[in-house]
Scaffold this active site. Structure first.
Site, mmCIF file in Angstrom:
data_model
loop_
_atom_site.group_PDB
_atom_site.id
_atom_site.type_symbol
_atom_site.label_atom_id
_atom_site.label_comp_id
_atom_site.label_asym_id
_atom_site.label_seq_id
_atom_site.Cartn_x
_atom_site.Cartn_y
_atom_site.Cartn_z
ATOM 1 N N ARG A 74 22.481 23.962 -35.421
ATOM 2 C CA ARG A 74 23.865 23.510 -35.460
ATOM 3 C C ARG A 74 24.754 24.509 -36.201
ATOM 4 O O ARG A 74 24.679 25.701 -35.980
ATOM 5 C CB ARG A 74 23.926 22.099 -36.039
ATOM 6 C CG ARG A 74 23.379 21.024 -35.079
ATOM 7 C CD ARG A 74 23.527 19.636 -35.648
ATOM 8 N NE ARG A 74 23.431 18.592 -34.631
ATOM 9 C CZ ARG A 74 23.542 17.307 -34.898
ATOM 10 N NH1 ARG A 74 23.772 16.890 -36.134
ATOM 11 N NH2 ARG A 74 23.458 16.411 -33.920
ATOM 12 N N SER A 75 25.567 24.031 -37.138
ATOM 13 C CA SER A 75 26.559 24.917 -37.765
ATOM 14 C C SER A 75 25.960 25.949 -38.709
ATOM 15 O O SER A 75 26.680 26.843 -39.169
ATOM 16 C CB SER A 75 27.610 24.091 -38.514
ATOM 17 O OG SER A 75 28.457 23.432 -37.603
ATOM 18 N N ALA A 76 24.678 25.862 -39.001
ATOM 19 C CA ALA A 76 24.071 26.935 -39.791
ATOM 20 C C ALA A 76 24.165 28.263 -39.051
ATOM 21 O O ALA A 76 24.124 29.330 -39.668
ATOM 22 C CB ALA A 76 22.618 26.607 -40.115
#
Length: 387
Positions: free
Chosen positions: A66-68
């Site tokens: 995801r946003s990592a």
């Protein structure tokens, strides 16, 4: 718990915390890697490859983070700036003329990276097919009017970051951001990291899914453990900027679908191993096997505060450099000088130049929370105790 991998002397506390995540914090399958001064000191994995399966997590298992992945995506415009190809203080329209529409002619490149562009949501959300086609997303954000005066405030661009940064890179380089990372970052460094999972690597990916944390099982940050009334209201109101920002793709895509995994969405669908994330961040702050990404001036840009205070989307106070979340109550990292990016539901990648630490953590069990998962926080505390 059958934990595989290695831990260098002095970092045994990280293994202990990793085991406790399975015993006390609802972990299903996960991996963590830590580099210090360019040398790998922790590389652990355990549990099942699929959140709902029984096959063991393997050495080469990858997951959507995801946003990592935003932190890896942010490295691209910074490296283009380092090479003299992008001026951070130039209007985005310099590189992408169509973007000037609807009062966005003064949106600067640095505004995109610091979540100050005022384009956190779309008036008309995209379908999952449109979001992934490489055309509809850039067209939508180019036509979109800002939700606030660009450059005057900040709010997390949860989904629109994909098309803002991705299209900027394409306009400057002629390559998609996924291809640029594969050729310029992942291949030289030997990283397991992709935006756009290749078909010949698809056999390695596990299924992600939601899991409920055990009662009283964590010690996270502001967004995870101490939700304020305003935060609860923002996430429950379908008309709020918060909901609209996270809902820029509607309906929410099936993250385990092969078509979604193969798309290039740098806001949300990076695929990585923990060691891939950690090794990438290690190369941002120093040499790794002879390869270094950021020059000292670029490293300063990544972690110099550009945005701070109440976040129009996340509601609580956040801090951003150019493309990276900075250490603070809502997103605790290792120390004040740390920079990186969490992924909603758990995953995390960051670096701390002062200590030489770079950490990557990936999980298939997505718990409720945006920036400060109790499992990743336990690992960060363990690393801190080992220094």
């Amino acid at each position: 718990m059958d934990v595989r991998g290695t831990v260098a002397p002095g970092f045994e506390a990280v293994r202990d915390a990793f085991v406790r995540n399975f015993e006390r914090r609802g972990e299903r399958g996960a991996a963590v890697a830590v580099y210090r001064h360019g040398r790998k000191v922790v590389d652990l994995w355990a549990g099942t490859r699929d959140v709902d399966g029984t096959e063991p997590w393997a050495l080469d298992t990858v997951q959507i983070v995801r946003s990592a992945g935003k932190g890896v995506a942010a490295a691209v415009p910074l490296l283009l700036h380092q090479r003299g190809q992008v001026d951070l203080d130039a209007p985005v329209g310099t590189y992408w003329p169509e973007f000037k529409a609807n009062g966005k002619d003064r949106v600067l490149v640095r505004h995109l990276l610091a979540h100050r562009a005022g384009l956190a949501a779309l008036d008309t959300p995209l379908t999952p097919v449109e979001a992934a086609d490489g055309v509809s997303g850039p067209r939508a954000v180019a036509a979109q009017g800002p939700q606030w005066a660009p450059g005057t405030d900040h709010g997390y661009h949860a989904q629109t970051y994909s098309w803002l940064v991705g299209e900027l890179v394409r306009r400057v380089t002629g390559r998609t951001i996924g291809r640029w990372i594969a050729e310029e970052i992942a291949r030289p460094l030997g990283l397991d990291f992709w935006f756009g999972l290749p078909a010949d690597e698809a056999h390695r990916i596990g299924r992600i899914g939601p899991v409920e944390p055990p009662a009283g099982g964590g010690e996270g940050g502001t967004l995870r453990m101490r939700p304020r009334r305003l935060v609860v209201d923002a996430y429950s109101d379908p008309h709020s900027l918060t909901r609209r920002a996270f809902g820029a793709i509607d309906p929410f895509p099936d993250e385990n679908a092969p078509a979604y995994r193969a798309a290039e969405l740098p806001a949300s669908n990076g695929v990585a191993t923990a060691r891939g994330l950690a090794r990438c961040y290690a190369a941002m702050i120093g040499p790794v096997d002879g390869h270094r990404l950021f020059a000292p001036a670029t490293l300063t840009l990544a972690r110099t505060e550009e945005s701070a205070g109440p976040d129009r989307v996340l509601v609580v106070s956040t801090r951003f450099g150019l493309g990276y979340m900075l250490h603070g109550p809502a997103a605790p990292l290792l120390a004040l000088g740390s920079f990186g990016h969490p992924g909603r539901g758990g995953s995390l990648g960051f670096a701390d130049p002062e200590s030489g630490i770079a950490l990557g953590y990936v999980t298939n069990g997505l718990q409720k929370g945006v920036t400060a998962d109790p499992r990743s926080q336990a690992l960060v505390r363990a690393v801190r105790s080992a220094l």
